[in-house]
Scaffold this motif. Sequence first.
Motif, mmCIF file in Angstrom:
data_model
loop_
_atom_site.group_PDB
_atom_site.id
_atom_site.type_symbol
_atom_site.label_atom_id
_atom_site.label_comp_id
_atom_site.label_asym_id
_atom_site.label_seq_id
_atom_site.Cartn_x
_atom_site.Cartn_y
_atom_site.Cartn_z
ATOM 1 N N SER A 1 10.089 0.005 -7.593
ATOM 2 C CA SER A 1 9.186 0.936 -8.259
ATOM 3 C C SER A 1 9.828 2.309 -8.250
ATOM 4 C CB SER A 1 7.832 0.990 -7.554
ATOM 5 O OG SER A 1 7.016 1.997 -8.144
ATOM 6 N N SER B 1 3.374 -11.124 -6.210
ATOM 7 C CA SER B 1 2.616 -11.476 -5.022
ATOM 8 C C SER B 1 2.516 -10.240 -4.151
ATOM 9 C CB SER B 1 3.304 -12.606 -4.245
ATOM 10 O OG SER B 1 2.736 -12.776 -2.955
ATOM 11 N N ASP B 2 1.449 -10.169 -3.356
ATOM 12 C CA ASP B 2 1.314 -9.039 -2.434
ATOM 13 C C ASP B 2 1.732 -9.405 -1.020
ATOM 14 O OD1 ASP B 2 -0.778 -10.611 -1.565
ATOM 15 O OD2 ASP B 2 -2.335 -9.101 -1.865
ATOM 16 N N SER C 1 4.222 1.136 -10.977
ATOM 17 C CA SER C 1 4.732 -0.003 -11.730
ATOM 18 C C SER C 1 5.941 -0.565 -10.991
ATOM 19 C CB SER C 1 5.112 0.401 -13.159
ATOM 20 O OG SER C 1 6.143 1.391 -13.128
ATOM 21 N N TRP C 2 6.281 -1.820 -11.303
ATOM 22 C CA TRP C 2 7.382 -2.501 -10.618
ATOM 23 C C TRP C 2 8.257 -3.231 -11.638
ATOM 24 C CZ3 TRP C 2 7.941 -2.099 -5.302
ATOM 25 C CH2 TRP C 2 6.843 -1.588 -4.594
ATOM 26 N N TYR D 1 0.817 -1.206 0.000
ATOM 27 C CA TYR D 1 0.000 0.000 0.000
ATOM 28 C C TYR D 1 0.855 1.263 0.000
ATOM 29 C CZ TYR D 1 -3.729 -3.194 1.472
ATOM 30 O OH TYR D 1 -4.628 -4.228 1.547
ATOM 31 N N SER E 1 -3.945 0.488 -2.608
ATOM 32 C CA SER E 1 -3.102 -0.632 -3.006
ATOM 33 C C SER E 1 -2.155 -0.231 -4.137
ATOM 34 C CB SER E 1 -3.960 -1.809 -3.457
ATOM 35 O OG SER E 1 -3.129 -2.860 -3.942
ATOM 36 N N ILE E 2 -0.915 -0.691 -4.040
ATOM 37 C CA ILE E 2 0.067 -0.535 -5.120
ATOM 38 C C ILE E 2 0.657 -1.896 -5.478
ATOM 39 C CG2 ILE E 2 0.640 1.879 -4.637
ATOM 40 C CD1 ILE E 2 3.139 0.870 -3.127
ATOM 41 N N ALA E 3 -0.116 -2.956 -5.239
ATOM 42 C CA ALA E 3 0.388 -4.311 -5.461
ATOM 43 C C ALA E 3 0.363 -4.725 -6.927
ATOM 44 C CB ALA E 3 -0.409 -5.310 -4.631
ATOM 45 N N ALA E 4 -0.398 -4.044 -7.769
ATOM 46 C CA ALA E 4 -0.453 -4.410 -9.184
ATOM 47 C C ALA E 4 0.942 -4.305 -9.798
ATOM 48 C CB ALA E 4 -1.430 -3.503 -9.924
ATOM 49 N N GLY E 5 1.344 -5.359 -10.493
ATOM 50 C CA GLY E 5 2.677 -5.402 -11.083
ATOM 51 C C GLY E 5 3.664 -6.221 -10.292
#
Length: 360
Positions: free
Chosen positions: A285, A246-247, A291-292, A228, A239-243
């Motif tokens: 990021s 796994s979270d 993005s990651w 997050y 949430s910033i888990a996209a990319g």
Amino acid sequence: MTTLLAIGTGKGLFLATSPDRRDWAVSGPHFPMTGVYAVAVDKRPGRPRLLAGMTSSHFGPSVATSDDLGGSWQEPETAPVAFPEDTGTSLGRVWQLTPAGPDQPDVVWAGAEPSALFRSDDGGRSFSLVRALWDHPHRERWGAGFGGQAVHSVLPHPRDPGRMAVAMSTGGVYRTEDAGATWAPGNTGIRAYFLPDEWPEFGQCVHKIARDAGDPQRLYAQNHHGVYRSDDDGRTWTSIAAGLPSDFGFPIVAHPSRPGTVYAFPLTADGERFPTDRRCRVYRSADAGGSWEPLTAGLPDGPFYPSVLRDAMCADDHDPAGVYFGTRSGEVYASADEGDSWSLVAAHLPDVLCVRAAEV
């Protein structure tokens, strides 16, 4: 200048030094056969001072300081961190040691187990309990995470000494804006999938929080399944888990000087605590979690099984910044170029519990 990398392990503290962050000399263990869960490098004027929070199975927990980069250590005869007698509580261990800002040159904060915050006004030689957090009406309902019930993250505000955020497992994030006189939960938007109410006011199992280098209002959090960002000093989270693959994971590290840059080490899941795809990968990021990208150059490319604990990743204060992490199987890796490439600092150490690095 020399870079010092302090490595806390389950069997003592190791100190690694390097003139170039590529060739390292490792000494130790200091405090052999103790678990060193917290280390700080205090570089405020008149120092550096090292602080180590260790736990002996025989003598219990303590905090030691060194003003000569580990050449000698001072440990008080009486416990420097202890609960007052009227609390009916004993200290499990110190999980975090955090020097305050330069405007409070002798203040050091300690996060402890069970979940409590302590303050030192003498550079870390003695501490007193922050009563307002300990007496918070939520405390009786704070639980214990898998590693214990502890305040493991302490983030003083860099511009306002009256503001601070702490995080605990379990309980979540708590904030003060009046120098610790009052505390309020800051968990809106953080999910607790393991509770009947998945979006509670408090009770989240936040694994680690970090503050952005450029915007002190921006925080990052690695949760028990969830990554997050907060843009309002920990009041609310998105949430910033996209990319990410796994979270789930434990550490989250903000770049020391580059705004919006943050590092994570994802694990597969809470029930499968191996690196994702069984590969050793740090994720970075550069846009505050928008993005990651995986960082793998120089890291093992075969099957990789060890995990990285919440305080076993850090960054130093060089430019370009160095990034470091240690594993539960005793390897320590360093990057001198902000994660673009990696090299091995040490192997075959005891399980790595925490790392801290600084130019000294």
